[in-house]
Structure formats: structure tokens, C-alpha cells
Motif scaffolding. Sequence first.
Motif, PDB file in Angstrom:
ATOM      1  N   ALA A  44       0.559  -1.361  -0.475  1.00 61.51           N
ATOM      2  CA  ALA A  44       0.022   0.167  -0.028  1.00 61.51           C
ATOM      3  C   ALA A  44       0.898   1.258   0.156  1.00 61.51           C
ATOM      4  O   ALA A  44       0.816   2.648  -0.453  1.00 61.51           O
ATOM      5  CB  ALA A  44      -1.008  -0.170   1.238  1.00 61.51           C
ATOM      6  N   SER A  45       2.164   1.567   0.930  1.00 60.41           N
ATOM      7  CA  SER A  45       2.869   2.180   1.377  1.00 60.41           C
ATOM      8  C   SER A  45       3.326   2.433   0.142  1.00 60.41           C
ATOM      9  O   SER A  45       4.151   3.649  -1.205  1.00 60.41           O
ATOM     10  CB  SER A  45       3.782   2.693   2.432  1.00 60.41           C
ATOM     11  N   LEU A  87       1.192   3.775  -3.661  1.00 61.75           N
ATOM     12  CA  LEU A  87      -0.199   4.948  -3.366  1.00 61.75           C
ATOM     13  C   LEU A  87       1.065   6.132  -2.796  1.00 61.75           C
ATOM     14  O   LEU A  87       0.430   6.535  -2.902  1.00 61.75           O
ATOM     15  CB  LEU A  87      -0.508   4.546  -2.340  1.00 61.75           C
ATOM     16  N   ASP A  88       2.327   5.604  -2.354  1.00 56.03           N
ATOM     17  CA  ASP A  88       2.839   6.639  -2.599  1.00 56.03           C
ATOM     18  C   ASP A  88       2.563   7.730  -1.096  1.00 56.03           C
ATOM     19  O   ASP A  88       2.582   8.847  -0.927  1.00 56.03           O
ATOM     20  CB  ASP A  88       3.608   7.970  -2.980  1.00 56.03           C
ATOM     21  N   ARG A  89       2.059   6.331   0.050  1.00 55.23           N
ATOM     22  CA  ARG A  89       1.716   7.451   1.455  1.00 55.23           C
ATOM     23  C   ARG A  89       2.239   7.077   2.947  1.00 55.23           C
ATOM     24  O   ARG A  89       2.866   5.605   2.450  1.00 55.23           O
ATOM     25  CB  ARG A  89       0.181   6.831   1.179  1.00 55.23           C
ATOM     26  N   LEU A 133      -4.678   2.922   6.224  1.00 51.62           N
ATOM     27  CA  LEU A 133      -5.633   2.627   5.350  1.00 51.62           C
ATOM     28  C   LEU A 133      -6.570   1.921   4.784  1.00 51.62           C
ATOM     29  O   LEU A 133      -6.927   2.300   3.049  1.00 51.62           O
ATOM     30  CB  LEU A 133      -4.319   2.881   4.308  1.00 51.62           C
ATOM     31  N   LEU A 155      -8.828   4.518  -2.670  1.00 50.05           N
ATOM     32  CA  LEU A 155      -8.036   5.273  -3.561  1.00 50.05           C
ATOM     33  C   LEU A 155      -8.222   4.946  -4.259  1.00 50.05           C
ATOM     34  O   LEU A 155      -8.254   3.851  -5.522  1.00 50.05           O
ATOM     35  CB  LEU A 155      -6.893   5.564  -3.057  1.00 50.05           C
ATOM     36  N   GLU A 156      -7.105   5.720  -5.803  1.00 44.91           N
ATOM     37  CA  GLU A 156      -6.880   5.580  -6.787  1.00 44.91           C
ATOM     38  C   GLU A 156      -5.055   5.537  -7.181  1.00 44.91           C
ATOM     39  O   GLU A 156      -4.283   6.228  -6.373  1.00 44.91           O
ATOM     40  CB  GLU A 156      -7.257   6.317  -8.044  1.00 44.91           C
ATOM     41  N   PHE A 157      -5.064   4.554  -8.231  1.00 45.41           N
ATOM     42  CA  PHE A 157      -3.760   4.768  -8.581  1.00 45.41           C
ATOM     43  C   PHE A 157      -3.249   4.558  -9.690  1.00 45.41           C
ATOM     44  O   PHE A 157      -4.215   3.729 -11.000  1.00 45.41           O
ATOM     45  CB  PHE A 157      -3.068   2.913  -8.037  1.00 45.41           C
ATOM     46  N   VAL A 188      -8.404   0.946  -6.097  1.00 46.15           N
ATOM     47  CA  VAL A 188      -7.488   0.552  -5.110  1.00 46.15           C
ATOM     48  C   VAL A 188      -8.118   0.220  -3.888  1.00 46.15           C
ATOM     49  O   VAL A 188      -8.645   1.344  -2.960  1.00 46.15           O
ATOM     50  CB  VAL A 188      -6.278   1.174  -4.859  1.00 46.15           C
TER      51      VAL A 188
END
Length: 278
Positions: A214-215, A218-220, A227, A232-234, A245
Motif C-alpha cells: 500500500a505505501s 500509493l506513496d502514502r 489505509l 483510493l486510486e492508482f 484501489v
Amino acid sequence: MRDIVALLRWHIDVGADEAISDSPTDWTKVAPRVAQPSPASAQPSPQGRNVPAKAGGGAAAQPRRPGPAQPALLGTPAAGATARTMAAEAHTLEDLRAAMAAFDGCALKATATNLVFADGNPKARLMLIGEAPGEDEDRQGLPFVGKSGKLLDMMLKCIGLDRDSVYITNILPWRPPGNRKPNPNEIQACLPFVERHIELIAPEGLMLLGGTSASALLDRSEGIMRLRGRWLEFSPTPMAAPIPVLPTYHPAFLLRQPAMKRDSWRDLVAFKKKFLTP
């Protein structure tokens, strides 16, 4: 006996879980490596520049010719750039697998038994991405075939899916020693292959299993507990359409924390409602 079991468990925890020789090596009796003599010191020239020292009063040594260019250091940004170039040149899944097998920018390749590429149906609408192979996956060359894989199969079955109706891969194609968590350099070196993998499959929906996947995608900076359950979106490329996502817990985490299965069930139901309900 307890001490022996504890010692064996410690070896497994630090990654010493493979026998590579029929007899052990007593490193305390191995002769130390002989130090190499240092090169001759340089002498200042009349112009103030350093020139190689003369040997035995003869002519000055010729300057050493530069050798061939060295490959990018493992796990460095240059390795990630190399991976991005190799991934972009892959136009099919077979090309991508060959590119990953030829890639030497991740040190995990040297300690793994097999490249773990993917499993499932390449034409599936849904794609699942985990973290990295474990011991069973490394031996068989397939993702999610150990205990966590059996749990994942049960989770998919609960919403009417199986391995013939999804496509499964990991962020890393090689097993980290001792099943440790991948470090950022390893992830960044292999991430271009994952992004190209998603682009080639072009799924309608993604489920990310665990905080690492996920990280990374998604660069979170939030952990998986924040999360999970959030849509979310990718986009694998800047020009590509965003893909929905849903991050959720990794099955290996659920084996250690069974109480969290309730949250995973909610995520599975949400995933089914979005993609499988007419």
C-alpha cells in the motif's frame, strides 16, 4: 532440548534457514586474508602536479587506463532507473519476466532460490498485490502458496473468487532473508517492474495486501491500519486512467492477529460490492 530449539529458532529469525553445504565451516580457524600492498606514493612534479613514483630509477609508470564501466550499485537510485528502462521495454508478460530475471539491481536476487513472478489469470479483471515471497513461495516460485496463501484462497472463496478469476503478484519478486520486511532501497529498485506489471494486466480493480504494498504503490506514509478499507486510486503511468484501489491486511498478519479478520471481511465485502455485484 529447549536450548537447542531456541537456538534453531534464532537462526531462522536472522535468516540462516538454508543449508548450503554438507559440512559446516569453522570460521574461527580460517586463515585471515593477507593485506594487499598499498600503491607507491606519488611524487610532486615541478609543476605542482602529482605523478606516479618511479620504480628502481626507471621511467615513470604509465597512468592506468580506465576499466569498463561498473554496473549501478545495488539498491541505488541508478538501479531503479535501470529497472524503469528495462520495464518500459517489456511489451508482454513474458518480456517482463525475462527483464526481471536479468535485473541485477536488487541484492535479494543473490540470496533467493527462485524468481516469484505471478499466479492466477492474466486476463482477470481484478489484481492482488502482496509484499514479498516467503519460504514456501521462494521454493515453488509462486506467490501465496504457504499458510498465508491458503488463508487468501479462503478469503477469495468467501466472495466467490478463486485463483482462476484474479491475478496475484508481489511488490518484490525475491524473498528477503528470514522473511524480514523489505527495506526502502529494495522496494524502489523493483517498483518500476510492479508498475509495468499493472500496466500490462490493466485490471479494473486492485487490492493491496499489507502495508508494504500500500505505501509503495500509493506513496502514502500512513500505516495499513489507517489505509485499509479506504477506496483510493492508482495510475501506473501519468497518462493512464486511475484504477480503484482497496488496501487491506496481509493474510500473514491475520494469522498473527486473528481478531483483525473482522475488518478484512468488511474489506472483502466492499470489494465484492464494487466489482462483483451486478
